[in-house]
Design a protein around this motif. Sequence first.
Motif, PDB file in Angstrom:
ATOM      1  N   ARG A  48       0.842  -1.195   0.000  1.00 28.09           N
ATOM      2  CA  ARG A  48       0.000   0.000   0.000  1.00 28.09           C
ATOM      3  C   ARG A  48       0.878   1.245   0.000  1.00 28.09           C
ATOM      4  N   ASP A 140      -9.342  -1.592  -0.865  1.00 22.23           N
ATOM      5  CA  ASP A 140      -8.439  -0.466  -1.122  1.00 22.23           C
ATOM      6  C   ASP A 140      -8.371  -0.132  -2.605  1.00 22.23           C
ATOM      7  N   SER A 416      -4.953   3.280   2.688  1.00 21.28           N
ATOM      8  CA  SER A 416      -5.411   1.913   2.928  1.00 21.28           C
ATOM      9  C   SER A 416      -6.255   1.831   4.188  1.00 21.28           C
ATOM     10  N   ALA A 417      -7.334   1.054   4.100  1.00 18.14           N
ATOM     11  CA  ALA A 417      -8.154   0.803   5.287  1.00 18.14           C
ATOM     12  C   ALA A 417      -7.369   0.054   6.351  1.00 18.14           C
TER      13      ALA A 417
END
Length: 434
Positions: A48, A140, A416-417
């Motif tokens: 990410r 994402d 990103s989560a």
Amino acid sequence: MTETTSATEPATASPGEAHTRSRYADLTRDELAAVVPELLLIGQLIDRSGMAWCISAFGRDEMAQIAIEEWAASSPIYTRRMQRALGYEPAEPGRGDVVTIFKGLQLDIGAPPQFMDFRYTVHDPHHGEFHLDHCGALLDVEPMGEDYVRSMCHDIEDPTFDATAVASNPRAQIRPIHRPPRTPADRHPHCAWTVIIDDSYPAAEDHPALATIGASRAATLDLAPIDPADEGASDYAGPLVSDLDFASFSASALTRMADEVCLQMHLLDQSYALAVGKRAAAEEQTLGIRRKQLTGLAGIAAERLARVLRIPRTEEGAVRLLSLHPLLNPAAYVAAAPDGTGVEVRRGPADEDRAWIWLVDPAHTGPLQAIVRGLDPHLDVEVAPLTDGTDGWRLEVVRREEAAPEDGSVAVTRFSAGAGFAFVERRSLPIFPV
């Protein structure tokens, strides 16, 4: 196809041989049980952080190729390391079964628990399935459009799943039942796959870069063995379980897991550096991309570790956070000596690999600043060469009056989560053939 090579085998310690003490050994068993899944998720965030800069520099198609090379050249090495460490390696090299593959996924930074929510079914030793009830990586990427989803779930996933299987059995094939792009858009599970081992299948081949990464110090690093007398499980030799109960493992086993997961990150980064370097116009471009990747990951990793360990927002707390951060671990790999006010870093095995710590020096302190500011934006670092003439530097943590703004690389990774993902307590149940 070479199923097991000396390049991917760690050195074997002689009886009674001293090992470098892990910095994670200072944590309690409860703290370790919380830190190991955090480290697995932090490892997932490497891409990410890093792939955004690859898209910018080389475009989407080359980014996908970098991802393939990155995972295929590192995951077989670290998967075998974890098999050996936790006692579930195949009795005969290259003859692992479906359970061996699934256990490896549960301890792989490519499949951190819950964020990449793998659900497993075992039919027999040679046949199984898994599906993802939640794929954080998909969530994402979906906002970026269908082309990016196909790059991840088709172009990247196919060869990298095969590379994962190679570590256990080269005649295993992981194939989709269904996968994104999702139709309908809210389809659950997010994807589903079969795993079949058949001696009639052609053996999967090692990625050409695997030998290069396998010759690194990280690949062959010797770590302290797990103490079987320590309270709790010392291995994962028993049944496959639905969700690993990290709290059931001993402090010694969890310490080894933490060090192995950090090595997974270093091995993945070395593959990333190799793949980026092939495409960069000059070494300076490679170094710039790598430092952005490290800085972005360093800040988010610091936030997550500080939160789970409730580290106080003080200069002393920042030193403790640095001592537990993947940048400085495992201790046998990164020659760092934290003390009350700072950290002294000398040349070690990680520098020989040009690993993350090699990217940091008195002229390049961004990753170190991101770590301490992940605890408190008022904190900063002052870094200077060692004064005794040896190769290294010392970091001091200081407090500034004004809070520093968030570094742009950290902001990219926060997309990103996974940056804010929260683990929930789950019951661990054994999985038997159905």
